[in-house]
Design an enzyme around this catalytic site. Structure first.
Site, short mmCIF file in Angstrom:
data_model
loop_
_atom_site.label_atom_id
_atom_site.label_comp_id
_atom_site.label_asym_id
_atom_site.label_seq_id
_atom_site.Cartn_x
_atom_site.Cartn_y
_atom_site.Cartn_z
N THR A 1 -29.91 17.72 32.43
CA THR A 1 -30.30 17.94 30.99
C THR A 1 -29.86 16.77 30.36
O THR A 1 -28.65 16.43 30.09
CB THR A 1 -29.40 19.20 30.38
OG1 THR A 1 -29.63 20.53 31.36
CG2 THR A 1 -30.00 19.41 29.08
N ARG B 1 -39.92 19.20 40.24
CA ARG B 1 -39.73 20.45 39.62
C ARG B 1 -40.77 21.20 38.84
O ARG B 1 -41.19 20.34 37.79
CB ARG B 1 -38.48 20.32 38.82
CG ARG B 1 -37.81 21.63 37.86
CD ARG B 1 -36.78 21.32 37.30
NE ARG B 1 -36.44 22.39 36.19
CZ ARG B 1 -36.40 22.24 35.01
NH1 ARG B 1 -36.82 21.30 34.37
NH2 ARG B 1 -35.97 23.29 33.96
N ARG C 1 -36.61 32.06 22.61
CA ARG C 1 -37.18 30.95 22.20
C ARG C 1 -38.06 31.39 20.73
O ARG C 1 -38.32 32.50 20.65
CB ARG C 1 -38.40 30.56 23.23
CG ARG C 1 -38.07 30.07 24.48
CD ARG C 1 -39.19 29.52 25.50
NE ARG C 1 -38.56 29.09 26.61
CZ ARG C 1 -37.85 27.78 26.93
NH1 ARG C 1 -38.09 26.99 25.90
NH2 ARG C 1 -37.64 27.51 28.07
N LYS D 1 -28.79 28.56 38.16
CA LYS D 1 -28.40 27.54 37.08
C LYS D 1 -27.32 27.91 36.30
O LYS D 1 -27.48 29.36 35.83
CB LYS D 1 -29.85 27.70 35.96
CG LYS D 1 -31.17 26.92 36.98
CD LYS D 1 -32.32 26.95 36.17
CE LYS D 1 -32.50 26.43 34.83
NZ LYS D 1 -33.65 26.38 34.27
#
Length: 482
Positions: free
Chosen positions: A281, A36, A77, A223
């Site tokens: 995760t 990934r 972010r 996702k």
């Protein structure tokens, strides 16, 4: 021919800790099945170089390592932290701003212009997947600042994520810069893309349409990390090729105590739809800094496998961790141990029951019936392999969702289909000559060539009796090897 040690597929995120051919080869030998590339971090040139290392590792090992490009999407972010990481201490105050400055222990820049309009007094703000929690105490619009009290402190570095629980994010899930990154991936020969912050089916449709306009067919991994995606999961599963349960952002969008049940529900829904599902995760996150995982992490991985996940994913563990190879090996060992006990649990019976119940509401497809009977027959006769000739990969995925004890060998003329089958539990794919019309003879020749079947063993072959029809699997036969 040497088969993988585990049927559960392992996805490894490549980053600074694995940014060289030597480590990538070791990861593959330790159990990595998919590499990934997380485009939310590092530069395009950096990822292009990583891709080059993957291709070189493939050639030297003589194996295929499919690559998934993870498109960042509109994640909020924080900006650059000067001399980071910094430590935020519980009880202290911190200022958030959208001004273009470098952050420190007093003020943190945030790359989201509507931030001040998105919060109110006493709102919670999460940083770094919720490990750090802030509460809004004052909003100073004239200074473009939000004054927050640190409720839960911790270490914070540049460009970590910021979440606003139960708040509508005023950003399009598929941005122009995301499409540009997909175009870059297509130029580099990548056909598998992780699509971040999907909210609805149209987000996936938009990405697929963009690729088609460039003359390419792609595979999408939606996702699931927003509350909107949970509300629209049925329509998303209709159009996406796979899903990823991205528990980091999802765990701060919904109540964290609800995540285990949500995970089980998503895995079951994906299985019903024959969509590969990746559980991701912080699966072995303690191994970022330690040589061994915690007991709860091992249990987490095992439970995801028992629930029916096709793949498990490592993120910072292999991207920036101190023990990327050891972590991958640990994930493989957990999968091997768990799969050994699979038959003592009721995944197959439960999924079949759910499927039969769904048939009361809608007519079953021939492919669904064939896949169920193939699975059941393979268990009764203890088949060595299930053989699935496939143009699209659908037959292999329909059988894979039942998690059979034997391997599924998928034979396809399409290299891209073969690569995407790397996400499906227990599937090993072979690319065979498109010009050979007799699937049976070609497959049996290949099995003999690789010494994969012995006299007296049973094989199950699925096939379509209607020639030149994609998705036309309508029969199965049991073969006793002579």
């Amino acid at each position: 021919m040497k088969f993988p040690e585990s049927k559960t597929k392992i996805v490894c995120t490549l980053g600074p800790a694995s940014h060289n051919k030597k480590i990538i080869k070791k990861l593959a030998l330790a159990g990595m099945k998919v590499a990934r590339l997380n485009l939310a971090h590092d530069t395009v040139d950096y990822h292009r170089e990583t891709l080059k290392y993957v291709r070189e590792a493939e050639k030297e090992l003589g194996i295929s390592i499919p690559v998934m490009m993870d498109i960042p999407g509109p994640k909020i972010r924080i900006g650059e932290i000067e001399n980071g990481p910094i430590i935020l201490k519980k009880g202290y105050t911190i200022r958030l701003t959208t001004r273009n400055i470098k952050g420190n222990e007093s003020v943190i820049p945030v790359d989201y212009k509507p931030l001040i309009k998105s919060v109110k007094q006493n709102s919670l703000i999460y940083l770094y997947d919720g490990f750090i929690q802030l509460r809004v105490k004052d909003i100073q619009e004239d200074k473009d600042e939000i004054i927050c009290q640190i409720m839960t402190g911790g270490k914070l570095d540049s460009h970590k994520g910021l979440n606003l629980p139960h708040t509508k994010i005023l950003l399009n899930p598929i941005r122009e810069q995301d499409l540009k990154l997909i175009a870059l991936g297509l130029q580099e020969g990548v056909t598998i893309f992780g699509i971040s912050f999907v909210e609805k089916a149209d987000d996936i449709i938009k990405v697929k349409k963009f690729a088609r306009e460039k003359g390419k067919e792609i595979f999408t991994v939606a996702k699931i990390e927003r509350e909107e995606a949970l509300n629209n999961i049925d329509e998303i599963l209709q159009v996406t090729d796979a899903i990823m349960i991205a528990r980091g952002d999802l765990g701060v969008q919904v109540a964290i105590e609800d995540i285990p049940v949500i995970q089980k529900r998503l895995i079951n829904q994906a299985n019903l739809m024959s969509r590969p599902v990746i559980t991701a995760t912080q699966m072995l996150v303690s191994m970022t800094d330690h040589i061994r995982p915690t007991r709860s992490e091992v249990t987490d991985v095992a439970n995801a496998i028992l629930d029916g996940t096709d793949a498990t994913m490592l993120s910072e563990e292999t991207a920036i961790g101190q023990f990327p190879v050891e972590t991958t090996r640990m994930m493989t060992d957990i999968a091997i141990s768990t799969e050994r006990e699979y038959r003592n649990f009721n995944h197959y019976s439960s999924l079949c029951g759910n499927l039969r119940y769904s048939f009361q509401r809608q007519k079953p497809t021939v492919e669904d019936i064939i896949s169920m009977h193939t699975m059941e027959s393979s268990q009764i006769i203890r088949a060595k392999y299930i053989l699935t000739p496939t143009e699209s990969g659908n037959t292999a995925r329909r059988i894979s969702r039942f998690k059979p004890y034997c391997w599924i060998l998928a034979f396809t003329p399409n290299p891209e289909v073969a690569s995407f089958l790397a996400f499906s539990y227990g599937v090993i794919s072979f690319v065979i000559d498109r010009n050979k019309h007799d699937w049976y003879s070609r497959i049996m020749d290949l099995l003999k060539e690789k010494n994969l079947a012995k006299k007296g063993e049973y094989l199950i072959l699925t096939e379509g009796t209607i020639k030149k029809k994609t998705g036309g699997t309508d029969s199965m036969r049991i073969i006793s090897v002579d």
